[in-house]
Scaffold this active site. Structure first.
Site, short mmCIF file in Angstrom:
data_model
loop_
_atom_site.label_atom_id
_atom_site.label_comp_id
_atom_site.label_asym_id
_atom_site.label_seq_id
_atom_site.Cartn_x
_atom_site.Cartn_y
_atom_site.Cartn_z
CD GLU A 34 3.32 11.06 -3.72
OE1 GLU A 34 3.31 10.82 -2.50
OE2 GLU A 34 2.93 10.25 -4.59
CD GLN A 35 -0.89 10.60 0.55
OE1 GLN A 35 -1.96 11.09 0.91
NE2 GLN A 35 -0.56 9.35 0.81
NE ARG A 103 9.34 -0.47 -3.34
CZ ARG A 103 8.37 -1.13 -3.98
NH1 ARG A 103 7.58 -0.49 -4.82
NH2 ARG A 103 8.18 -2.41 -3.76
CE1 TYR A 207 16.18 -7.61 -4.24
CE2 TYR A 207 14.89 -9.34 -3.18
CZ TYR A 207 14.98 -8.06 -3.71
OH TYR A 207 13.88 -7.23 -3.69
CG ASP A 285 0.09 -2.22 -4.82
OD1 ASP A 285 0.09 -3.25 -5.51
OD2 ASP A 285 1.00 -1.91 -4.03
#
Length: 386
Positions: A34-35, A103, A207, A285
């Site tokens: 992970e950067q 998230r 929401y 993605d």
């Protein structure tokens, strides 16, 4: 099983952490690069539909414990505040998990899940390049140094370093839409549903999150000026209010509570033609960016993760990666097309808007369950049963 397989995953987002756990459960030795210097997410909500919830359950993760169960979606007239159509999940699909979550909570759940299985997470590692090396793949890191692994999976998002290696340079195009994202404290009387307030050239989705204590807001507007891709650009709450000033009092009251907002331009990327080489593959993605009009970005990443790990565990490598692309590509294309259609339908104007909303109201009265069941092809899919 994947016992003895040495696999690297680029990116510690939803796709990367989900595939890391799926691989580790099957016996692989997994390293995640992970950067960023920490695994963290900007404040943002997401929706997990049953097709994604099945993957989290199969991974042995208790997603309902960190989420709020959604009872449906209400499509609203953005000007008048009247309901146009109610997608009633609670009545149409009472046994399915439709979840609304922060998230950051999903990332934390996935991170705990991979660390429990001994996955090595290496932070502050930016992969500059990948090179096939006989029976392995060599990674070169920014600032020097490298590593070698048997298989490398690119879950490194829109700006993937691996995707151009497989597909050559590509240039996304601006959709003419800009998005605003914010989270505000809830007032305490909000329904556990997603509200979509629709107007000409604009719509606002909201929401609740975290037991109803927060409200997630995404406001989309059509505009010609270009904005840099990404969702971490600071916006001006006052400008957002001005741009949505003709909405109903309920929406304006919600937006008026925003103190910090991020803003980004929506770009459309093609679905990658090539998802894999002999020892590398893309997911999430990095392979198929999805616009946020069907709430399927995280769900497609979860489906990819399970399918890719399953193919690697059950097929020889020269068959596994082609099989993964063959299983996934047509489905994600269909999902992306459906999301693009929603973007148009939310922003109708003039006579089309009047006719379209009238048709939705009539459909909701005559066949309320059918409004949900038109997406049965999406929600019923169970990648874990294949």
């Amino acid at each position: 099983m994947l016992i003895g397989q040495d696999i690297a995953v680029l990116g510690a987002g939803v796709a990367g952490l989900a595939v890391a756990r799926a691989l580790a459960l099957r016996g692989a030795t997994v390293t995640v690069y992970e950067q960023s210097h920490e695994i963290a997410e900007v404040g943002a909500g997401l929706q997990i539909s049953p097709n994604g919830a099945r993957v989290l359950a199969a991974l042995g993760l208790d997603a309902p414990s960190v989420s709020l169960r959604s009872e449906g979606v209400r499509l609203m007239d953005g000007y008048m505040g009247r309901e146009v159509l109610h997608l009633d999940f609670a009545k149409a699909r009472p046994n399915d998990d439709f979840l609304m979550m922060h998230r950051a909570d999903l990332i934390a759940l996935l991170e705990e899940g991979v660390r429990d299985l001994g996955v090595n997470i290496r932070l502050s590692y930016t992969v500059e390049s990948t090179h096939g090396d006989g029976d392995g793949v060599r990674l070169s890191f920014a600032g020097g140094g490298g590593a070698r692994h048997g298989i490398v999976l690119g879950a490194d998002g829109l700006h993937s370093r691996l995707r151009p290696k497989l597909n050559g340079p590509e240039k996304p195009f601006f959709t003419g839409q800009t998005a605003w994202r914010a989270i505000v404290p809830a007032l305490g009387n909000e329904e556990p549903v997603a509200l979509v307030h629709m107007a000409a050239g604009r719509h606002v989705v909201s929401y609740p999150l975290r037991d109803g204590s927060l409200i997630n807001i995404v406001a989309i507007e059509e505009r010609s000026d270009w904005m840099e891709e990404g969702w971490n650009h600071a916006g001006d709450p006052a400008e957002m209010m001005r741009n949505f000033s003709n909405f109903c009092p309920g929406v304006k009251g919600l937006l008026n509570r925003v103190e910090e907002v991020s803003r980004w331009g929506l770009f459309r990327h093609p679905v990658a033609q090539n998802w894999h080489s002999e020892r590398t593959a893309l997911l999430g993605d990095a392979a198929h960016p999805t616009l946020p009009f069907l709430a399927q970005g995280a769900n497609m990443a979860l489906e990819d993760a399970w399918c890719l790990a399953d193919c690697l565990a059950n097929l020889p490598l020269d068959q596994a990666l082609p099989a993964y692309q063959a299983k996934r590509r047509a489905r994600v294309v269909r999902v992306i097309e459906a999301a693009n259609a929603n973007a148009k339908n939310y922003h109708l104007s003039g006579a089309k808007r009047v006719v379209g909303h009238a048709a939705l109201r009539l459909a909701g009265k005559l066949a309320p369950k059918q409004a949900v069941e038109r997406f049965a092809w999406l929600y019923d899919y169970d990648v874990t049963a294949e």
